[in-house]
Design an enzyme around this catalytic site. Structure first.
Site, mmCIF file in Angstrom:
data_model
loop_
_atom_site.group_PDB
_atom_site.id
_atom_site.type_symbol
_atom_site.label_atom_id
_atom_site.label_comp_id
_atom_site.label_asym_id
_atom_site.label_seq_id
_atom_site.Cartn_x
_atom_site.Cartn_y
_atom_site.Cartn_z
ATOM 1 N N GLY A 128 5.168 4.102 -9.070
ATOM 2 C CA GLY A 128 5.912 2.845 -9.260
ATOM 3 C C GLY A 128 4.989 1.639 -9.178
ATOM 4 O O GLY A 128 5.009 0.746 -10.047
ATOM 5 N N HIS A 129 4.138 1.624 -8.148
ATOM 6 C CA HIS A 129 3.171 0.528 -8.021
ATOM 7 C C HIS A 129 2.191 0.540 -9.209
ATOM 8 O O HIS A 129 1.876 -0.511 -9.767
ATOM 9 C CB HIS A 129 2.337 0.688 -6.746
ATOM 10 C CG HIS A 129 3.110 0.647 -5.464
ATOM 11 N ND1 HIS A 129 3.230 1.735 -4.637
ATOM 12 C CD2 HIS A 129 3.786 -0.354 -4.850
ATOM 13 C CE1 HIS A 129 3.929 1.417 -3.563
ATOM 14 N NE2 HIS A 129 4.306 0.152 -3.673
ATOM 15 N N GLY A 158 0.813 -1.214 0.000
ATOM 16 C CA GLY A 158 0.000 0.000 0.000
ATOM 17 C C GLY A 158 0.847 1.264 0.000
ATOM 18 O O GLY A 158 2.020 1.232 -0.343
ATOM 19 N N SER A 171 9.247 5.578 -3.669
ATOM 20 C CA SER A 171 9.144 4.631 -2.563
ATOM 21 C C SER A 171 8.104 5.141 -1.583
ATOM 22 O O SER A 171 7.995 6.359 -1.366
ATOM 23 C CB SER A 171 10.501 4.510 -1.858
ATOM 24 O OG SER A 171 10.340 3.906 -0.588
ATOM 25 N N VAL A 231 10.470 3.129 -11.355
ATOM 26 C CA VAL A 231 9.914 4.443 -11.708
ATOM 27 C C VAL A 231 10.522 5.483 -10.768
ATOM 28 O O VAL A 231 10.591 5.264 -9.551
ATOM 29 C CB VAL A 231 8.374 4.442 -11.601
ATOM 30 C CG1 VAL A 231 7.804 5.820 -11.905
ATOM 31 C CG2 VAL A 231 7.787 3.402 -12.548
ATOM 32 N N LEU A 243 0.379 3.625 -2.107
ATOM 33 C CA LEU A 243 0.736 3.430 -3.518
ATOM 34 C C LEU A 243 1.229 4.721 -4.170
ATOM 35 O O LEU A 243 0.797 5.817 -3.827
ATOM 36 C CB LEU A 243 -0.473 2.904 -4.287
ATOM 37 C CG LEU A 243 -1.031 1.560 -3.803
ATOM 38 C CD1 LEU A 243 -2.182 1.117 -4.712
ATOM 39 C CD2 LEU A 243 0.049 0.481 -3.747
ATOM 40 N N HIS A 244 2.141 4.532 -5.116
ATOM 41 C CA HIS A 244 2.668 5.644 -5.913
ATOM 42 C C HIS A 244 2.790 5.154 -7.353
ATOM 43 O O HIS A 244 2.442 3.998 -7.663
ATOM 44 C CB HIS A 244 4.005 6.129 -5.351
ATOM 45 C CG HIS A 244 4.994 5.015 -5.108
ATOM 46 N ND1 HIS A 244 5.519 4.260 -6.134
ATOM 47 C CD2 HIS A 244 5.516 4.510 -3.968
ATOM 48 C CE1 HIS A 244 6.338 3.358 -5.632
ATOM 49 N NE2 HIS A 244 6.353 3.479 -4.315
ATOM 50 N N ASP A 270 13.267 -3.107 -5.836
ATOM 51 C CA ASP A 270 13.638 -4.037 -4.764
ATOM 52 C C ASP A 270 14.330 -5.231 -5.432
ATOM 53 O O ASP A 270 13.764 -6.320 -5.544
ATOM 54 C CB ASP A 270 12.389 -4.465 -3.995
ATOM 55 C CG ASP A 270 11.719 -3.284 -3.321
ATOM 56 O OD1 ASP A 270 12.058 -2.978 -2.180
ATOM 57 O OD2 ASP A 270 10.882 -2.627 -3.980
HETATM 58 P P1 AMP Z 1 6.105 -2.276 -1.660
HETATM 59 O O1 AMP Z 1 4.694 -1.791 -1.512
HETATM 60 O O2 AMP Z 1 7.122 -1.236 -1.357
HETATM 61 O O3 AMP Z 1 6.323 -3.598 -0.973
HETATM 62 O O4 AMP Z 1 6.304 -2.573 -3.193
HETATM 63 C C1 AMP Z 1 5.405 -3.372 -3.908
HETATM 64 C C2 AMP Z 1 5.974 -3.646 -5.274
HETATM 65 O O5 AMP Z 1 6.157 -2.411 -5.958
HETATM 66 C C3 AMP Z 1 7.348 -4.333 -5.220
HETATM 67 O O6 AMP Z 1 7.413 -5.306 -6.254
HETATM 68 C C4 AMP Z 1 8.279 -3.186 -5.470
HETATM 69 O O7 AMP Z 1 9.506 -3.584 -6.063
HETATM 70 C C5 AMP Z 1 7.470 -2.343 -6.445
HETATM 71 N N1 AMP Z 1 7.949 -0.969 -6.456
HETATM 72 C C6 AMP Z 1 8.156 -0.166 -5.363
HETATM 73 N N2 AMP Z 1 8.669 1.017 -5.752
HETATM 74 C C7 AMP Z 1 8.808 0.961 -7.107
HETATM 75 C C8 AMP Z 1 9.289 1.872 -8.100
HETATM 76 N N3 AMP Z 1 9.744 3.083 -7.792
HETATM 77 N N4 AMP Z 1 9.287 1.470 -9.392
HETATM 78 C C9 AMP Z 1 8.826 0.236 -9.734
HETATM 79 N N5 AMP Z 1 8.361 -0.662 -8.848
HETATM 80 C C10 AMP Z 1 8.342 -0.310 -7.547
#
Ligand code: AMP
Length: 287
Positions: free
Chosen positions: A40-41, A35, A189, A180, A37-38, A154
């Site tokens: 990237g997600h 969650g 992030s 992203v 979310l941005h 990651d």
């Molecule tokens: P998280 O919510 O941080 O656990 O991330 C969920 C998924 O989103 C993971 O597969 C992360 O690698 C991916 N993710 C997080 N930040 C980015 C980003 N800036 N660009 C691309 N994928 C991302």
């Protein structure tokens, strides 16, 4: 297409939604997230939607991947906003279970990822990938997706998951999508929202040091120690930066390389004040 994705909180209901999609002949994609979310997600969700007709986004702050002194309690939880953001990306279901739905009373089985989880993040977050592998396996069993989508941001996590899927003969296809970044280079992030304006500015040393590594390799430098030393110098210009690691590793084994022969991953974890950030950059030596 632009309606809010359906909010599902129980595994029973999730399985009904997935079964209905399969009965309609749709392929099923999963994007696991915690969650907050941005973009990237959202890029992962758009890719999932393009690959698979039916897209499940899980939103679950997984307690087993946090260490005792980490930010589990304060990790941002913004489910309503997350659902709104997902509306425009084609997500069909947001699966946001309570902790008690995921880890039932008496839960004791954990996935042990082995040596690929030991270097880098493993040195600083000893049980992190055990928690990550366990939740990803559990989500795969709940959703039974054809494909699942992860971010290169990651990087070690993506390698650990690919290893698990291969080792345990899991039928899900893993896609790793590009990182992203903000316009100034900072990798997006959920933890960036912890940064004060000053720390946010200092945090640019992460992406700048990775870009420097890329330029050095493009200019012919092949000595990993030289490149790492220059990266550390640049990071050291930020007064509140504290390096956990800066490493040049083999992209598959994550073992350190001495010389950039072909491809190497520059990978780092740096604290800016109390906020720990990670990033990485693929270095390609072209003859
Ligand atoms: P998280 O919510 O941080 O656990 O991330 C969920 C998924 O989103 C993971 O597969 C992360 O690698 C991916 N993710 C997080 N930040 C980015 C980003 N800036 N660009 C691309 N994928 C991302």
């Amino acid at each position: 297409m632009n309606g809010l994705p359906k909010l599902v909180t129980s595994v029973v209901e999730l399985r009904k939604e997935v079964a209905a999609a399969r009965a309609r002949g749709q392929r099923v994609g999963l994007v696991p997230t915690m969650g907050a979310l941005h973009e990237g997600h959202l890029s992962l969700v758009r890719t999932a939607k393009a690959e698979c007709g039916f897209t499940v986004v899980s939103v679950f702050v997984n307690p087993t991947q946090f260490g005792p002194n980490e930010d589990f309690a304060k990790y941002p939880r913004t489910l309503d906003a997350d659902r709104g953001l997902l509306a425009g990306c084609g997500a069909d279901v947001v699966f946001a279970p309570a902790s008690t739905e995921v880890y039932r009373a008496g839960h004791s089985t954990m996935v042990e990822p082995g040596e690929i989880a030991e270097p880098l993040e493993g040195q600083f977050r000893p049980r992190h990938f055990r928690g990550v592998a366990t939740i990803v396996l559990k989500l795969f069993n709940m959703v039974q997706p054809d494909a699942a989508f992860f971010g290169q941001k990651d990087y070690q996590q993506s390698v650990v998951i690919r290893r698990m899927v291969a080792d345990l003969n899991m039928p899900t296809t893993i896609h790793v999508c590009p990182t992203v970044r903000e316009a100034d280079g900072l990798a997006m992030s959920s933890r960036n929202r912890y940064l004060s304006p000053d720390a946010r500015q200092q945090a640019l040393v992460l992406s700048k040091s990775l870009q420097l590594a890329g330029r050095l390799v493009a200019d012919g430098e092949r000595d990993a120690a030289v490149i790492a030393a220059k990266m550390k110098d640049l990071i050291g210009t930020a007064p509140d930066a504290q390096i956990d690691y800066v490493a040049l590793v083999d992209p598959e084994t994550l073992q350190p390389v001495a010389t950039i022969a072909d491809r190497a991953m520059a990978i780092l974890a740096v604290k800016i004040g109390s906020t720990r950030l990670i990033d990485n950059w693929l270095l390609e030596a072209r003859l």
